[in-house]
Motif scaffolding. Structure first.
Motif, PDB file in Angstrom:
ATOM      1  N   MET A   1       0.609  -1.249   0.089  1.00 54.84           N
ATOM      2  CA  MET A   1      -0.008  -0.147  -0.024  1.00 54.84           C
ATOM      3  C   MET A   1       0.908   1.249  -0.245  1.00 54.84           C
ATOM      4  O   MET A   1       0.769   2.107  -0.673  1.00 54.84           O
ATOM      5  CB  MET A   1      -0.964   0.001   1.269  1.00 54.84           C
ATOM      6  CG  MET A   1      -1.685   1.197   1.465  1.00 54.84           C
ATOM      7  SD  MET A   1      -3.138   1.199   2.463  1.00 54.84           S
ATOM      8  CE  MET A   1      -2.161   1.407   4.152  1.00 54.84           C
ATOM      9  N   CYS A   2       1.849   1.367   0.780  1.00 53.07           N
ATOM     10  CA  CYS A   2       2.728   2.230   0.797  1.00 53.07           C
ATOM     11  C   CYS A   2       3.561   2.648  -0.488  1.00 53.07           C
ATOM     12  O   CYS A   2       3.508   3.794  -1.077  1.00 53.07           O
ATOM     13  CB  CYS A   2       3.873   2.133   2.014  1.00 53.07           C
ATOM     14  SG  CYS A   2       5.097   3.460   2.134  1.00 53.07           S
ATOM     15  N   ALA A   3       3.928   1.717  -1.184  1.00 54.61           N
ATOM     16  CA  ALA A   3       4.773   1.616  -2.335  1.00 54.61           C
ATOM     17  C   ALA A   3       3.668   2.049  -3.521  1.00 54.61           C
ATOM     18  O   ALA A   3       4.079   2.851  -4.399  1.00 54.61           O
ATOM     19  CB  ALA A   3       5.318   0.315  -2.826  1.00 54.61           C
ATOM     20  N   TRP A   4       2.407   1.715  -3.545  1.00 53.74           N
ATOM     21  CA  TRP A   4       1.413   2.185  -4.212  1.00 53.74           C
ATOM     22  C   TRP A   4       1.339   3.545  -4.177  1.00 53.74           C
ATOM     23  O   TRP A   4       1.204   4.306  -5.363  1.00 53.74           O
ATOM     24  CB  TRP A   4       0.071   1.445  -4.259  1.00 53.74           C
ATOM     25  CG  TRP A   4      -1.200   1.921  -4.793  1.00 53.74           C
ATOM     26  CD1 TRP A   4      -1.408   1.543  -6.098  1.00 53.74           C
ATOM     27  CD2 TRP A   4      -2.220   2.642  -4.317  1.00 53.74           C
ATOM     28  NE1 TRP A   4      -2.778   2.240  -6.482  1.00 53.74           N
ATOM     29  CE2 TRP A   4      -3.035   3.027  -5.365  1.00 53.74           C
ATOM     30  CE3 TRP A   4      -2.307   3.390  -3.144  1.00 53.74           C
ATOM     31  CZ2 TRP A   4      -4.235   3.753  -5.049  1.00 53.74           C
ATOM     32  CZ3 TRP A   4      -3.246   4.344  -2.845  1.00 53.74           C
ATOM     33  CH2 TRP A   4      -4.177   4.283  -3.811  1.00 53.74           C
ATOM     34  N   TYR A   5       1.043   4.024  -3.226  1.00 60.55           N
ATOM     35  CA  TYR A   5       0.642   5.552  -2.588  1.00 60.55           C
ATOM     36  C   TYR A   5       1.839   6.408  -3.201  1.00 60.55           C
ATOM     37  O   TYR A   5       1.721   7.482  -3.700  1.00 60.55           O
ATOM     38  CB  TYR A   5       0.683   5.839  -1.141  1.00 60.55           C
ATOM     39  CG  TYR A   5       0.086   7.017  -0.944  1.00 60.55           C
ATOM     40  CD1 TYR A   5      -1.247   7.616  -1.288  1.00 60.55           C
ATOM     41  CD2 TYR A   5       1.144   7.930  -0.259  1.00 60.55           C
ATOM     42  CE1 TYR A   5      -1.587   9.050  -1.105  1.00 60.55           C
ATOM     43  CE2 TYR A   5       0.399   9.330   0.039  1.00 60.55           C
ATOM     44  CZ  TYR A   5      -0.646   9.712  -0.283  1.00 60.55           C
ATOM     45  OH  TYR A   5      -0.837  10.893   0.135  1.00 60.55           O
ATOM     46  N   LEU A   6       3.149   6.382  -2.748  1.00 63.99           N
ATOM     47  CA  LEU A   6       4.325   6.688  -3.339  1.00 63.99           C
ATOM     48  C   LEU A   6       4.733   6.740  -4.756  1.00 63.99           C
ATOM     49  O   LEU A   6       5.334   7.677  -5.180  1.00 63.99           O
ATOM     50  CB  LEU A   6       5.405   6.267  -2.531  1.00 63.99           C
ATOM     51  CG  LEU A   6       5.610   6.318  -0.849  1.00 63.99           C
ATOM     52  CD1 LEU A   6       6.731   6.105  -0.194  1.00 63.99           C
ATOM     53  CD2 LEU A   6       5.386   8.114  -0.668  1.00 63.99           C
ATOM     54  N   ASN A   7       4.225   5.678  -5.398  1.00 66.96           N
ATOM     55  CA  ASN A   7       4.272   5.617  -7.065  1.00 66.96           C
ATOM     56  C   ASN A   7       3.212   6.094  -7.684  1.00 66.96           C
ATOM     57  O   ASN A   7       2.892   5.696  -8.710  1.00 66.96           O
ATOM     58  CB  ASN A   7       4.644   4.127  -7.166  1.00 66.96           C
ATOM     59  CG  ASN A   7       5.304   4.241  -8.724  1.00 66.96           C
ATOM     60  OD1 ASN A   7       6.265   4.615  -9.024  1.00 66.96           O
ATOM     61  ND2 ASN A   7       4.723   2.813  -9.332  1.00 66.96           N
ATOM     62  N   ASP A   8       2.786   7.434  -7.435  1.00 69.93           N
ATOM     63  CA  ASP A   8       1.478   7.917  -7.705  1.00 69.93           C
ATOM     64  C   ASP A   8       0.081   6.954  -7.886  1.00 69.93           C
ATOM     65  O   ASP A   8      -0.411   7.008  -9.090  1.00 69.93           O
ATOM     66  CB  ASP A   8       1.936   8.316  -9.249  1.00 69.93           C
ATOM     67  CG  ASP A   8       2.986   9.420  -8.992  1.00 69.93           C
ATOM     68  OD1 ASP A   8       2.889  10.402  -8.096  1.00 69.93           O
ATOM     69  OD2 ASP A   8       3.728   9.663  -9.814  1.00 69.93           O
TER      70      ASP A   8
END
Length: 385
Positions: free
Chosen positions: A341-348
């Motif tokens: 979830m964090c990676a998804w959010y930080l990757n637009d």
């Protein structure tokens, strides 16, 4: 002997230099005694050839082998956290020069994991391997197992002289029930997690209070899959996960780049107030999980839970840590999804399934392949039971 393995166990094939990662970096590769002696003899012969000045070219590899091993610790040396035998093409010079029969047991087996019990050998593929993780996490079928038997005596029979067969039998029966709960796709994943934690807690209490036979009642109760009344909304989720996240800072870091993953998750997900977390969580559920498929997303978590329960749960026969084995499975499934979830959010707000798998096997490498981390996490989980 009875042999158990995942149905896809034999489909694994190493992709060598085509692998998106390498199993020859980031952790210590211990050499078994028989292979270490074989290497030592090889190096001794090499030294003799050098002294006689015969066939000098054939000594180059053997001399390199001598410098590649920490003879005192019985493991391969590492340079820049990479095994000394790993070349720039991510291929093993030992295989290239000598062949696979020269590999130590650790390298021959990986990513195959073996757990030994009295008359039983359980084999699994490790989640920490990219290829194995892909096989495991891309499957939408319920994890199943192949069981075979033969008349051979257990080669480790003498080591099981004090084996607690009654406890092991209870654990096997309990694990079957845990499997049935985890794979009950009629229940939301959160409910499944809560139920197996409750069951593990009750079994741990039976063991701690020496009420071993009462475990049968616990197993029977959960075999009918009672519904838990515990609810965990997004606000409670934030408080619970933020507090528990601190354990990552008690764990050894096997790869420096993992620190960035942990730090970014702490800052992005738990560094602000609960409203920020709820905003990210709701957006992720609405945009990613819905697009991915809620059922498919839960199967992803299901396969992670099944892997950890199958691989580690019955090991409680050796250390009496029932709850922490189940706790580690739930902890891993939850935080792997949090890291995603964090990676998804930080990757637009962009993420493909390959990246989900990558995060899963990177997590497993940090937790699974450090005895220190496994012990720290299990002890911490028992304290919080």
């Amino acid at each position: 002997m009875r042999y158990v393995k995942q149905t896809y166990y034999d489909t694994f094939q190493c992709t060598a230099d085509k692998c998106p990662d390498t199993c020859c970096a980031g952790w210590q590769i211990v050499i078994d005694e028989a292979t270490l002696e074989k290497y030592e003899n090889c190096v001794t012969e090499c030294a003799e050839r050098i002294r006689t000045k015969a066939d000098a070219d054939s000594t180059i590899f053997d001399a390199g082998l001598a410098n590649a091993i920490d003879w005192k610790e019985g493991c391969f040396k590492q340079y820049n956290r990479r095994c000394a035998m790993l070349n720039e093409q991510n291929l093993c010079d030992l295989i290239i020069e000598k062949g696979e029969e020269w590999l130590c047991d650790t390298c021959k087996r990986y990513p195959r994991h073996i757990e030994e019990f009295d008359g039983v050998r359980e084999m699994s593929l490790s989640l920490s391997c990219p290829v194995a993780a892909e096989i495991m996490l891309k499957s939408e079928e319920k994890m199943q197992f192949l069981v075979t038997e033969d008349e051979k005596a257990d080669p480790l029979e003498e080591e099981f002289e004090n084996f607690d067969f009654l406890l092991y039998t209870q654990l096997e029966d309990a694990r079957d029930v845990l499997f049935s709960i985890v794979q009950n796709r009629k229940l939301p994943m959160e409910k499944r997690m809560i139920l197996i934690l409750q069951m593990a807690k009750e079994m741990q209490e039976c063991l701690d209070e020496e009420r071993l036979f009462d475990m049968e009642d616990v197993i029977g109760k959960y075999a009918v899959c009672p519904v838990s009344n515990v609810e965990l909304d997004s606000e409670k989720r934030f408080t619970y996960l933020k507090e528990n996240f601190e354990v990552f800072y008690k764990l050894e870091r096997l790869r420096p780049e993992w620190s960035a993953v942990v730090d970014s998750a702490k800052e992005t997900l738990y560094g602000g107030d609960k409203e920020q977390y709820i905003h990210i969580y709701n957006a992720f559920e609405k945009e990613f999980v819905t697009g991915f498929g809620k059922k498919r997303w839960e199967i992803f978590a299901e396969q992670i839970l099944m892997f950890f329960l199958y691989t580690y749960f019955c090991g409680a026969v050796y250390d009496d840590c029932i709850y922490s084995k189940v706790g580690m499975a739930v902890f891993s499934a939850v935080y792997i999804q949090e890291f995603i979830m964090c990676a998804w959010y930080l990757n637009d707000k962009k993420m493909d399934f390959e990246e989900c798998i990558r995060i899963a096997y990177r997590y497993a490498r940090e937790v699974e392949h450090s005895d220190e981390n496994l012990i720290t996490l299990e002890e911490w989980l028992l304290e919080r039971m």
